[in-house]
Design an enzyme around this catalytic site. Structure first.
Site, mmCIF file in Angstrom:
data_model
loop_
_atom_site.group_PDB
_atom_site.id
_atom_site.type_symbol
_atom_site.label_atom_id
_atom_site.label_comp_id
_atom_site.label_asym_id
_atom_site.label_seq_id
_atom_site.Cartn_x
_atom_site.Cartn_y
_atom_site.Cartn_z
ATOM 1 N N LYS A 27 116.901 40.933 -39.378
ATOM 2 C CA LYS A 27 116.493 41.703 -40.798
ATOM 3 C C LYS A 27 115.777 42.734 -39.957
ATOM 4 C CE LYS A 27 113.347 38.460 -39.371
ATOM 5 N NZ LYS A 27 112.645 36.563 -39.515
ATOM 6 N N GLU A 28 115.044 43.200 -38.856
ATOM 7 C CA GLU A 28 113.835 43.883 -38.117
ATOM 8 C C GLU A 28 115.095 45.283 -36.934
ATOM 9 O OE1 GLU A 28 112.698 41.575 -34.755
ATOM 10 O OE2 GLU A 28 112.048 41.216 -36.998
ATOM 11 N N VAL A 31 121.321 44.553 -32.433
ATOM 12 C CA VAL A 31 121.251 44.642 -30.816
ATOM 13 C C VAL A 31 122.040 45.614 -30.697
ATOM 14 C CG1 VAL A 31 120.450 43.448 -29.164
ATOM 15 C CG2 VAL A 31 119.167 43.675 -30.983
ATOM 16 N N LYS A 44 117.679 47.010 -28.157
ATOM 17 C CA LYS A 44 117.560 46.973 -29.668
ATOM 18 C C LYS A 44 116.419 48.141 -30.166
ATOM 19 C CE LYS A 44 114.943 43.552 -32.061
ATOM 20 N NZ LYS A 44 113.846 41.959 -31.778
ATOM 21 N N VAL A 124 120.439 37.999 -21.840
ATOM 22 C CA VAL A 124 120.136 37.088 -21.653
ATOM 23 C C VAL A 124 121.809 36.738 -21.919
ATOM 24 C CG1 VAL A 124 119.067 34.549 -22.660
ATOM 25 C CG2 VAL A 124 118.235 36.646 -22.796
ATOM 26 N N ASP A 168 107.000 33.983 -36.372
ATOM 27 C CA ASP A 168 107.663 33.562 -37.057
ATOM 28 C C ASP A 168 108.793 32.743 -36.031
ATOM 29 O OD1 ASP A 168 109.743 33.404 -39.059
ATOM 30 O OD2 ASP A 168 110.653 35.274 -37.994
ATOM 31 N N ASN A 173 114.592 32.544 -33.738
ATOM 32 C CA ASN A 173 115.005 33.893 -32.848
ATOM 33 C C ASN A 173 114.716 32.622 -31.576
ATOM 34 O OD1 ASN A 173 112.433 32.499 -33.409
ATOM 35 N ND2 ASN A 173 112.390 34.375 -35.094
ATOM 36 N N ASP A 185 112.459 37.478 -30.551
ATOM 37 C CA ASP A 185 112.080 38.822 -32.045
ATOM 38 C C ASP A 185 110.034 38.613 -31.944
ATOM 39 O OD1 ASP A 185 114.726 38.997 -31.876
ATOM 40 O OD2 ASP A 185 114.949 37.385 -33.389
#
Length: 286
Positions: A27-28, A31, A44, A124, A168, A173, A185
């Site tokens: 949504k933001e 990556v 990102k 990761v 959040d 996340n 995130d």
């Protein structure tokens, strides 16, 4: 794959050798997996404000300040320049949080730099070296759920000791590598000391964890870690290894209003007596 336009400057500057593939689009941000010398990392790329599904709600940004006073004034006025600076500040929040949390020992991806809206950070990975799965993609045993929940509660405490609340946090996340959960995130990270919504944000983060892991270990559904953690935090006594029980009881003891009022009256009387004494001394001096 073709290098995304936003990553081209990093390739030109030698920070990224090649973009291998897209890892995810959220949504933001989007990556990508990238090659940086001998290392495989993530890039990102933050989406523009009008393309994001997650917006800068005031209850997240309350208490955030920028060092440049001109930028701060422009952001408060909502000018074109101010909106641009606000967007940059929103992105920098995650970068700053990652550096701060990594230094505090929180399990987050290690950041390697932020360049024109692109965050270069650690990939990761799982035990086979592949990108680690999200927590919500795993099927857990009761024992795994209890273990992961305990680890994440400790991470929440570490974050709060560093002055940060995720804001959040959920199974969507959190990644799981060979050593356990890794929190990702953080553009909406909340300043625990400066944001009046901090207790509510903490409560929601911890409740999300209880609800998810409670599917596998129902006893977690009745825990009250958020209230317990916040109560200790408010006393200034919260430490990374503070023992927790998951229980919290609200005191229903009636306030001793009479004693409080008596102390206030005594303080007022003392103050008035001091003023009278000072007036007498001034009069004697004349």
């Amino acid at each position: 794959m073709k290098t995304p336009k936003r990553i081209e400057p990093l390739v030109e500057d030698g920070l990224v050798d090649v973009v291998l593939r897209q890892l995810m689009s959220g949504k933001e941000a989007t990556v990508y997996v990238v090659q940086c010398g001998d290392e495989i990392r993530c890039a990102k790329v933050y989406k523009e404000a009008n393309q994001r599904g997650f917006h800068q709600a005031v209850h997240y940004t309350e208490g955030r300040k920028v060092k440049n006073s001109r930028s701060q004034r422009a952001m408060e006025k909502g000018s074109r320049y101010g909106r641009k600076e606000q967007e940059s500040a929103w992105q920098r929040t995650e970068v700053d949080a990652l550096y701060k949390l990594a230094a505090a020992g929180v399990r987050v991806p290690l950041p390697f730099g932020f360049y024109e809206g692109v965050l270069l950070m650690e990939l990761v990975a799982d035990e086979e070296g592949m990108p680690a799965p999200r927590l919500n993609d795993l099927s857990l045993t009761r024992e795994q759920a209890l273990e992961f929940h305990a680890m994440l509660i400790r991470q929440v405490v570490l974050m709060l000791c560093a002055g940060i609340i995720h804001g959040d946090l959920s199974e969507f996340n959190i990644l799981v590598d060979a050593h356990g959960p890794v929190i990702i995130d953080l553009p909406q990270a909340v300043d625990a000391a400066a944001n009046n919504n901090a207790p509510r944000m903490l409560d929601r983060d911890v409740e999300n964890l209880a609800n998810y892991f409670g599917q596998f270990a129902p006893e977690l559904l009745t825990t009250q870690y958020a209230k317990e953690i916040w109560a200790i935090y408010q006393t200034g006594e919260l430490l990374p290894d503070t023992p927790l029980t998951g229980k919290f009881s609200v005191s229903h003891k009636a306030a001793d209003v009479y004693s409080v009022m008596r102390e206030i009256t005594t303080a007022q009387d003392d103050h008035e007596a001091k003023l009278r004494y000072q007036q007498i001394k001034r009069a004697e001096g004349r």
